[in-house]
Scaffold this motif. Structure first.
Motif, mmCIF file in Angstrom:
data_model
loop_
_atom_site.group_PDB
_atom_site.id
_atom_site.type_symbol
_atom_site.label_atom_id
_atom_site.label_comp_id
_atom_site.label_asym_id
_atom_site.label_seq_id
_atom_site.Cartn_x
_atom_site.Cartn_y
_atom_site.Cartn_z
ATOM 1 N N VAL A 65 15.004 1.714 14.353
ATOM 2 C CA VAL A 65 13.829 0.865 14.142
ATOM 3 C C VAL A 65 13.413 0.306 15.493
ATOM 4 O O VAL A 65 14.253 -0.166 16.264
ATOM 5 C CB VAL A 65 14.138 -0.287 13.165
ATOM 6 N N GLU A 66 12.124 0.371 15.771
ATOM 7 C CA GLU A 66 11.564 -0.172 17.004
ATOM 8 C C GLU A 66 10.548 -1.244 16.649
ATOM 9 O O GLU A 66 9.656 -1.006 15.830
ATOM 10 C CB GLU A 66 10.886 0.936 17.814
ATOM 11 N N ILE A 67 10.674 -2.409 17.259
ATOM 12 C CA ILE A 67 9.723 -3.500 17.048
ATOM 13 C C ILE A 67 8.908 -3.630 18.317
ATOM 14 O O ILE A 67 9.387 -4.138 19.334
ATOM 15 C CB ILE A 67 10.456 -4.806 16.700
ATOM 16 N N GLY A 68 7.671 -3.137 18.273
ATOM 17 C CA GLY A 68 6.803 -3.094 19.447
ATOM 18 C C GLY A 68 6.563 -1.660 19.876
ATOM 19 O O GLY A 68 7.244 -1.137 20.748
ATOM 20 N N THR A 69 5.572 -1.009 19.269
ATOM 21 C CA THR A 69 5.330 0.424 19.493
ATOM 22 C C THR A 69 4.569 0.695 20.776
ATOM 23 O O THR A 69 4.892 1.627 21.521
ATOM 24 C CB THR A 69 4.528 1.005 18.313
ATOM 25 N N LEU A 70 3.513 -0.093 21.007
ATOM 26 C CA LEU A 70 2.539 0.145 22.075
ATOM 27 C C LEU A 70 2.025 1.586 21.954
ATOM 28 O O LEU A 70 1.620 2.001 20.878
ATOM 29 C CB LEU A 70 3.136 -0.170 23.447
ATOM 30 N N GLY A 71 2.092 2.383 23.031
ATOM 31 C CA GLY A 71 1.528 3.731 22.983
ATOM 32 C C GLY A 71 2.510 4.818 22.613
ATOM 33 O O GLY A 71 2.168 6.003 22.674
ATOM 34 N N GLY A 72 3.728 4.453 22.241
ATOM 35 C CA GLY A 72 4.712 5.443 21.825
ATOM 36 C C GLY A 72 5.641 5.921 22.922
ATOM 37 O O GLY A 72 6.478 6.790 22.691
ATOM 38 N N TYR A 73 5.529 5.360 24.112
ATOM 39 C CA TYR A 73 6.340 5.796 25.258
ATOM 40 C C TYR A 73 7.826 5.596 24.982
ATOM 41 O O TYR A 73 8.621 6.532 25.059
ATOM 42 C CB TYR A 73 5.901 5.011 26.488
ATOM 43 N N SER A 74 8.210 4.376 24.636
ATOM 44 C CA SER A 74 9.619 4.108 24.359
ATOM 45 C C SER A 74 10.072 4.788 23.074
ATOM 46 O O SER A 74 11.227 5.218 22.959
ATOM 47 C CB SER A 74 9.875 2.603 24.275
ATOM 48 N N GLY A 75 9.172 4.916 22.108
ATOM 49 C CA GLY A 75 9.523 5.584 20.863
ATOM 50 C C GLY A 75 9.885 7.043 21.072
ATOM 51 O O GLY A 75 10.841 7.551 20.466
ATOM 52 N N VAL A 76 9.147 7.728 21.931
ATOM 53 C CA VAL A 76 9.475 9.121 22.248
ATOM 54 C C VAL A 76 10.839 9.196 22.910
ATOM 55 O O VAL A 76 11.653 10.078 22.601
ATOM 56 C CB VAL A 76 8.388 9.746 23.142
#
Length: 219
Positions: A65-76
């Motif tokens: 789970v990620e809290i704070g998506t922004l543009g998806g950089y950290s999610g990738v």
């Protein structure tokens, strides 16, 4: 010899960036497209993204789970560390951020494994709780909300699961006496560190990245 915490030697930093090459074409494209779309330039640094991937791999994480998506950089970066079947639920309050992030996940090949939730985290997290326990929680959102998000992580991580908190140094304001416009953020971040260090639910340590990355393992 007791060495100081962290490193601010620019030559060392540049050498390490060249050696590890943490930002590839996919991540560079996400960063550039996010800026072009008018998103704030506050995503994690390239080497911090590599930290997220490697820590997810080390933890054997599959559901995050990620809290704070922004543009998806950290999610990738996180998804790269979750293995071929790993899944990410990521939350952002801004619909425009979510739009950019969904395109980032699509271009990176993660569209089927990234669920982007739009709205306040305090409303969405309770809806995610029944899907737990989770292996990893990354917190990179409003600093006043960090105590609530950390409590949720403590309740919904498996034993041995990892929580990661970005901006753990609060841009250098962490040790200040809470006052003025930053009072709420300072108070919240100091409380988060106390919970991590002394609350009994995590074995934790601060990692000396540029902005500070606090890491706790659920005990």
């Amino acid at each position: 010899m007791n060495k100081s915490f962290g490193n601010d030697d620019q030559q060392v930093a540049e050498w390490l960036l060249r050696m590890y090459g943490p930002e590839d074409e996919i991540l560079a494209e996400i960063r550039a497209r996010s800026v072009a779309a008018g998103l704030p330039d506050i995503q994690v640094a390239a080497l911090d993204a590599r930290h997220l991937e490697v820590l997810a791999r080390a933890a054997g994480a599959r559901r995050a789970v990620e809290i704070g998506t922004l543009g998806g950089y950290s999610g990738v970066a996180i998804l790269r560390g979750l293995g071929e079947t790993g899944e990410l639920d990521t939350i952002d309050v801004e619909p425009r951020h979510a739009e950019v992030a969904r395109e980032s996940f699509r271009r990176a090949g993660f569209a089927a494994r990234a669920r982007v939730h739009v709205g306040p985290a305090q409303e969405i997290l309770p809806r995610l709780a029944p899907g737990g326990p989770y292996d990893l929680v990354f917190i990179d959102a409003d600093k006043e909300g960090y105590p609530r998000y950390l409590d949720w992580a403590g309740d919904n991580l498996r034993p041995g699961g990892v929580v990661l908190l970005d901006n753990a140094f609060l841009f250098g304001h962490l040790p200040e006496t809470p006052a003025g416009e930053r009072a709420a953020s300072i108070r919240a971040m100091q409380a988060v560190h106390k919970t991590l260090a002394q609350g009994g639910r995590f074995r934790a340590t601060p990692l000396p990245t540029g902005e500070g990355l606090a890491m706790g393992v659920r005990v």
